[in-house]
Design a protein around this motif. Structure first.
Motif, PDB file in Angstrom:
ATOM      1  N   UNK A  33       0.658 -48.179 -19.104  1.00  0.00           N
ATOM      2  CA  UNK A  33       0.780 -49.299 -18.168  1.00  0.00           C
ATOM      3  C   UNK A  33       2.136 -49.984 -18.315  1.00  0.00           C
ATOM      4  N   UNK A  34       2.583 -50.207 -19.538  1.00  0.00           N
ATOM      5  CA  UNK A  34       3.872 -50.850 -19.763  1.00  0.00           C
ATOM      6  C   UNK A  34       5.015 -49.946 -19.324  1.00  0.00           C
ATOM      7  N   UNK A  35       4.874 -48.644 -19.565  1.00  0.00           N
ATOM      8  CA  UNK A  35       5.877 -47.691 -19.084  1.00  0.00           C
ATOM      9  C   UNK A  35       5.964 -47.766 -17.567  1.00  0.00           C
ATOM     10  N   UNK A  36       4.829 -47.851 -16.914  1.00  0.00           N
ATOM     11  CA  UNK A  36       4.787 -47.955 -15.456  1.00  0.00           C
ATOM     12  C   UNK A  36       5.524 -49.204 -14.982  1.00  0.00           C
ATOM     13  N   UNK A  37       5.295 -50.312 -15.658  1.00  0.00           N
ATOM     14  CA  UNK A  37       5.946 -51.561 -15.270  1.00  0.00           C
ATOM     15  C   UNK A  37       7.463 -51.517 -15.487  1.00  0.00           C
ATOM     16  N   UNK A  38       7.908 -50.831 -16.527  1.00  0.00           N
ATOM     17  CA  UNK A  38       9.337 -50.770 -16.828  1.00  0.00           C
ATOM     18  C   UNK A  38      10.082 -49.701 -16.038  1.00  0.00           C
ATOM     19  N   UNK A  39       9.398 -48.641 -15.621  1.00  0.00           N
ATOM     20  CA  UNK A  39      10.095 -47.515 -14.991  1.00  0.00           C
ATOM     21  C   UNK A  39       9.676 -47.227 -13.559  1.00  0.00           C
ATOM     22  N   UNK A  40       8.570 -47.754 -13.109  1.00  0.00           N
ATOM     23  CA  UNK A  40       7.969 -47.480 -11.805  1.00  0.00           C
ATOM     24  C   UNK A  40       7.301 -46.097 -11.745  1.00  0.00           C
ATOM     25  N   UNK A  41       7.210 -45.396 -12.862  1.00  0.00           N
ATOM     26  CA  UNK A  41       6.505 -44.110 -12.883  1.00  0.00           C
ATOM     27  C   UNK A  41       5.040 -44.359 -12.562  1.00  0.00           C
ATOM     28  N   UNK A  42       4.547 -43.696 -11.545  1.00  0.00           N
ATOM     29  CA  UNK A  42       3.158 -43.862 -11.140  1.00  0.00           C
ATOM     30  C   UNK A  42       2.947 -44.888 -10.048  1.00  0.00           C
ATOM     31  N   UNK A  43       4.025 -45.458  -9.528  1.00  0.00           N
ATOM     32  CA  UNK A  43       3.892 -46.466  -8.478  1.00  0.00           C
ATOM     33  C   UNK A  43       4.185 -45.918  -7.084  1.00  0.00           C
ATOM     34  N   UNK A  44       4.404 -44.633  -6.989  1.00  0.00           N
ATOM     35  CA  UNK A  44       4.732 -44.031  -5.695  1.00  0.00           C
ATOM     36  C   UNK A  44       3.497 -43.672  -4.889  1.00  0.00           C
ATOM     37  N   UNK A  45       3.686 -42.762  -3.936  1.00  0.00           N
ATOM     38  CA  UNK A  45       2.616 -42.369  -3.012  1.00  0.00           C
ATOM     39  C   UNK A  45       1.392 -41.820  -3.721  1.00  0.00           C
ATOM     40  N   UNK A  46       1.594 -41.084  -4.805  1.00  0.00           N
ATOM     41  CA  UNK A  46       0.440 -40.455  -5.473  1.00  0.00           C
ATOM     42  C   UNK A  46      -0.272 -41.400  -6.434  1.00  0.00           C
ATOM     43  N   UNK A  47       0.315 -42.577  -6.684  1.00  0.00           N
ATOM     44  CA  UNK A  47      -0.275 -43.566  -7.583  1.00  0.00           C
ATOM     45  C   UNK A  47      -0.581 -42.996  -8.974  1.00  0.00           C
ATOM     46  N   UNK A  48       0.303 -42.133  -9.459  1.00  0.00           N
ATOM     47  CA  UNK A  48       0.165 -41.596 -10.810  1.00  0.00           C
ATOM     48  C   UNK A  48      -0.757 -40.402 -10.941  1.00  0.00           C
ATOM     49  N   UNK A  49      -1.286 -39.910  -9.846  1.00  0.00           N
ATOM     50  CA  UNK A  49      -2.192 -38.760  -9.926  1.00  0.00           C
ATOM     51  C   UNK A  49      -1.458 -37.489 -10.345  1.00  0.00           C
ATOM     52  N   UNK A  50      -0.174 -37.392  -9.999  1.00  0.00           N
ATOM     53  CA  UNK A  50       0.608 -36.214 -10.352  1.00  0.00           C
ATOM     54  C   UNK A  50       1.331 -36.426 -11.685  1.00  0.00           C
ATOM     55  N   UNK A  51       1.988 -37.576 -11.845  1.00  0.00           N
ATOM     56  CA  UNK A  51       2.808 -37.797 -13.040  1.00  0.00           C
ATOM     57  C   UNK A  51       2.050 -38.459 -14.180  1.00  0.00           C
ATOM     58  N   UNK A  52       0.873 -38.966 -13.940  1.00  0.00           N
ATOM     59  CA  UNK A  52       0.115 -39.678 -14.975  1.00  0.00           C
ATOM     60  C   UNK A  52      -0.057 -38.897 -16.258  1.00  0.00           C
ATOM     61  N   UNK A  53      -0.488 -37.637 -16.199  1.00  0.00           N
ATOM     62  CA  UNK A  53      -0.633 -36.870 -17.448  1.00  0.00           C
ATOM     63  C   UNK A  53       0.691 -36.668 -18.187  1.00  0.00           C
ATOM     64  N   UNK A  54       1.778 -36.486 -17.445  1.00  0.00           N
ATOM     65  CA  UNK A  54       3.077 -36.301 -18.094  1.00  0.00           C
ATOM     66  C   UNK A  54       3.536 -37.589 -18.767  1.00  0.00           C
TER      67      UNK A  54
END
Length: 89
Positions: A33-54
């Protein structure tokens, strides 16, 4: 995670690289969650469904299950027809 270079794109939607994820960990991010807030990873169209495991793999955590499944709109007429027949929605 050792084979993933810093220029590897982890989140295609937001173009976040593994280097950016590692930088967020160096800044003190301890969870996805903190990584998401700092990098925006998982905030795109897929909402982390693709990049979440990575992202979870790079942070050392387990991938979280999807909280919101993909949905599709249901026309009100379909819902009204079910109500008229006393069928559960």
């Amino acid at each position: 995670a050792d084979r993933v270079t810093d220029d590897t794109v982890i989140c295609r939607c937001e173009e976040v690289t593994a280097g950016a994820v590692r930088e967020s960990l160096a800044l003190g991010a301890g969870d996805t969650r903190t990584v998401k807030l700092l990098t925006r990873a998982g905030m795109g169209w897929c909402q982390g469904r693709i990049c979440g495991p990575a992202v979870a793999g790079l942070t050392g955590g387990a991938p979280a299950p999807d909280r919101r499944p993909f949905a599709r709109p249901v026309p009100l007429g379909v819902l009204a027809a079910q109500h008229e027949r006393n069928e559960p929605c």
